[in-house]
Design an enzyme around this catalytic site. Sequence first.
Site, PDB file in Angstrom:
ATOM      1  N   HIS A  87      25.641  60.721  30.313  1.00 50.54           N
ATOM      2  CA  HIS A  87      27.257  60.852  30.467  1.00 50.54           C
ATOM      3  C   HIS A  87      27.861  61.286  28.997  1.00 50.54           C
ATOM      4  O   HIS A  87      27.414  61.175  28.130  1.00 50.54           O
ATOM      5  CB  HIS A  87      27.503  59.243  30.658  1.00 50.54           C
ATOM      6  N   GLU A 159      30.245  66.506  35.933  1.00 47.45           N
ATOM      7  CA  GLU A 159      31.451  65.892  35.331  1.00 47.45           C
ATOM      8  C   GLU A 159      31.846  66.877  34.239  1.00 47.45           C
ATOM      9  O   GLU A 159      31.520  66.736  32.987  1.00 47.45           O
ATOM     10  CB  GLU A 159      31.035  64.809  34.540  1.00 47.45           C
TER      11      GLU A 159
HETATM   12  P1  PGA Z   1      37.614  59.293  34.906  1.00 43.77           P
HETATM   13  O1  PGA Z   1      36.056  59.266  34.268  1.00 43.77           O
HETATM   14  O2  PGA Z   1      37.279  58.852  36.183  1.00 43.77           O
HETATM   15  O3  PGA Z   1      38.392  58.450  34.049  1.00 43.77           O
HETATM   16  O4  PGA Z   1      37.951  60.589  34.662  1.00 43.77           O
HETATM   17  C1  PGA Z   1      34.938  59.368  34.867  1.00 43.77           C
HETATM   18  C2  PGA Z   1      33.644  59.157  33.862  1.00 43.77           C
HETATM   19  O5  PGA Z   1      33.929  59.113  32.544  1.00 43.77           O
HETATM   20  O6  PGA Z   1      32.777  59.215  34.352  1.00 43.77           O
END
Ligand code: PGA
Length: 240
Positions: A87, A159
């Site tokens: 992450h 992401e």
């Molecule tokens: P968010 O974060 O939904 O607040 O954009 C996603 C994440 O950090 O996995």
Amino acid sequence: MKIIVANLKMNFNLEENIIYKNNIEKFIKEKDNVIICPSFPFLSFYNNGNYSLGAQNVSEYEKGSFTGEVSARDLASLDVEYCLVGHYDRRNNFEENDKIIISKINNIVDNNMNAILCIGETKEEKSCKKTLTILQKQIIEIFNRISPEKYKNIIIAYEPIWAIGSGEVCEINKLKEIITFIKNFMVKSYKVNSIVLYGGSVTEFNVLDLNDINNLDGYLVSTSAINIKNFEAIISNCRS
Ligand code: PGA
């Protein structure tokens, strides 16, 4: 039905977890495909719900004198089925590099759990039109050093770094192209039909459009998952 992974990050203490759990259990049904990722101390508190259990992190080491670490073996014994790896919060704040990510994935899969590997490009890389090259590179660095029998236990979460917690979501057509690229690349290079999620400012509103992306398997959500009302609305908007 899309998969919905709720990353609670480091937001709830015991009292807040009690409130959150009581509330989500009123609306999450088994068929909703939800994975809840609380912080370590509250993992066993969340077992037995209508959802699966995920961890936010795991040690890169297997077992032994690593004070303060939590092993994949520990997690598996608590009925954890999924674990986030790579992450951006960890790559950025804790220098989680490819070597560490690979060790973590191996430990997770060796203990019969599934890794959720996060990849994504920066704003600069996006504006230089380097997104696909960066994603491909991130995938290669990991998958080329993992044994093929483990591939099916690795979920990929796309992401974009610029979208995490920013309120800015990836544009639908762009996301369609990226998800298709990742899926095709995984089939072509690694002969695996990977599950691919999207994360980054998913809300109960934009999820309605995101749901139209047929080959997108689900979402990794934090901000909107932490808010009970928004989370309930996301789940209900994902029901077909
Ligand atoms: P968010 O974060 O939904 O607040 O954009 C996603 C994440 O950090 O996995």
